[in-house]
Enzyme design. Sequence first.
Site, PDB file in Angstrom:
ATOM      1  N   LYS A  41       0.824  -1.193   0.000  1.00 21.17           N
ATOM      2  CA  LYS A  41       0.000   0.000   0.000  1.00 21.17           C
ATOM      3  C   LYS A  41       0.866   1.255   0.000  1.00 21.17           C
ATOM      4  O   LYS A  41       1.890   1.312   0.702  1.00 21.17           O
ATOM      5  CB  LYS A  41      -0.916   0.035   1.236  1.00 21.17           C
ATOM      6  N   HIS A 439       2.941  32.506  27.851  1.00 26.32           N
ATOM      7  CA  HIS A 439       2.704  31.965  29.191  1.00 26.32           C
ATOM      8  C   HIS A 439       1.205  31.811  29.411  1.00 26.32           C
ATOM      9  O   HIS A 439       0.437  32.708  29.059  1.00 26.32           O
ATOM     10  CB  HIS A 439       3.278  32.927  30.245  1.00 26.32           C
TER      11      HIS A 439
END
Length: 462
Positions: A41, A439
């Site tokens: 595949k 932050h």
Amino acid sequence: MANDASTVFDLVILGGGSGGYAAALRAAQLGLDVALIEKDKLGGTCLHRGCIPTKALLHAGELADQAREGSEFGVKTTFEGIDIEGVHKYKDGVVSGLYKGLQGLIASRKVTYVTGEGRLSSPTSVDVNGERYTGRHILLATGSVPKSLPGLEIDGNRVISSDHALVLDRVPKSAIVLGGGVIGVEFASAWKSFGADITIVEALPHLVPVEDENSSKLLERAFRKRGINFSLGSRFSGVEYTADGVKVSLENGKTFEAELLLVAVGRGPVSQGLGYEEAGVSMDRGYVLVDEYMRTNVPTISAVGDLVPTLQLAHVGFAEGMLVAERLAGLNPVPVDYDGVPRVTYCHPEVASVGITEAKAKELYGADKVVALKYNLAGNGKSKILKTAGEIKLVQVRDGAVVGVHMVGDRMGEQVGEAQLIYNWEALPAEVAQLVHAHPTQNEALGEAHLALAGKPLHSHD
């Protein structure tokens, strides 16, 4: 024998995994006429038996752990068990969606795609399905398969490979994992999250032995806390069947019993019987030898991916395949700096790194020229919120650039992108320190570590 095809392609690629299809896409984009040959595949090991399905299993395991631990966050959750059929349905759905997308990409670039088992028939041709595909250049990209040890037979029942583990119809009650590298610790982590009793056997002194020793020790500490057992520093000597499982013996006399043995001692190249030696290609232990531009000793043949003795990572295959395509198109691509490639082990907690280890830096530059700094994630707000422990370790040439970034903790794989820029652009700690990191984020921990290394720590001690 095969019949000569009427078309002479610019590039014929044998193998449709990460390296092969990346080369096909890039070469076609650059105007080359490309034939891509794959026996199984499109997408190869990474998409169907490696990166993608294993990470889906690990994410399912993460959800199982979160269900168990909801009360730690004030959330009332219960864990009722693993529906392995449901896990496979989820995993296979992820793979299927990506597979269809990749097929569409190949078709959109007008790559001639051939399904069948190809064999190199000359330095400029590949035979497949009774046809001969001739190319001005040939790219070998036939990948790898799981390895075993001498005398250790993988039966697919009690002694299994990673290929078998990905389609296992149950969660084993117990398992011995032979090999403490990336494949071994990822399956150990996922199976432990699913509820299995796990023991890892690693012949070298540490888990993930190619990583910085500090990262290995942090992972070992985390695995002990999770109840994942491991035996280090002694080699496997044999396995025998028991009434309901296997018994594994080590050279030091120790024995372990479990329902099954997962052999995770690495992957070996697929090259035997494919005509490489007959075409004059230089080989070593099954690997095709190449230079920094992925050229073999035969001028019309290149090779990439797990078939060559470089890092066995899908993104390395992508880079190598694109390099070959660009070289053949007349561009001037830069060879891959393998130290600068990010490496991630997606267990819980994750291990991520880029650059060289502290030991390697001391070997290259001298012990007195190397500075190492550790930033504990205990000082990082988002990591506290996530309840993950770990560290970021920076390795610097004294008064110079950062040459190694080594991270352990949940989601550290998502932080390695900035780390690779720091390494590859030879950043000084002071240069990274002046960048403002958001932050509260885990990414902020990288910024804080560089602040400390630059001599101006914020949320950490001098």
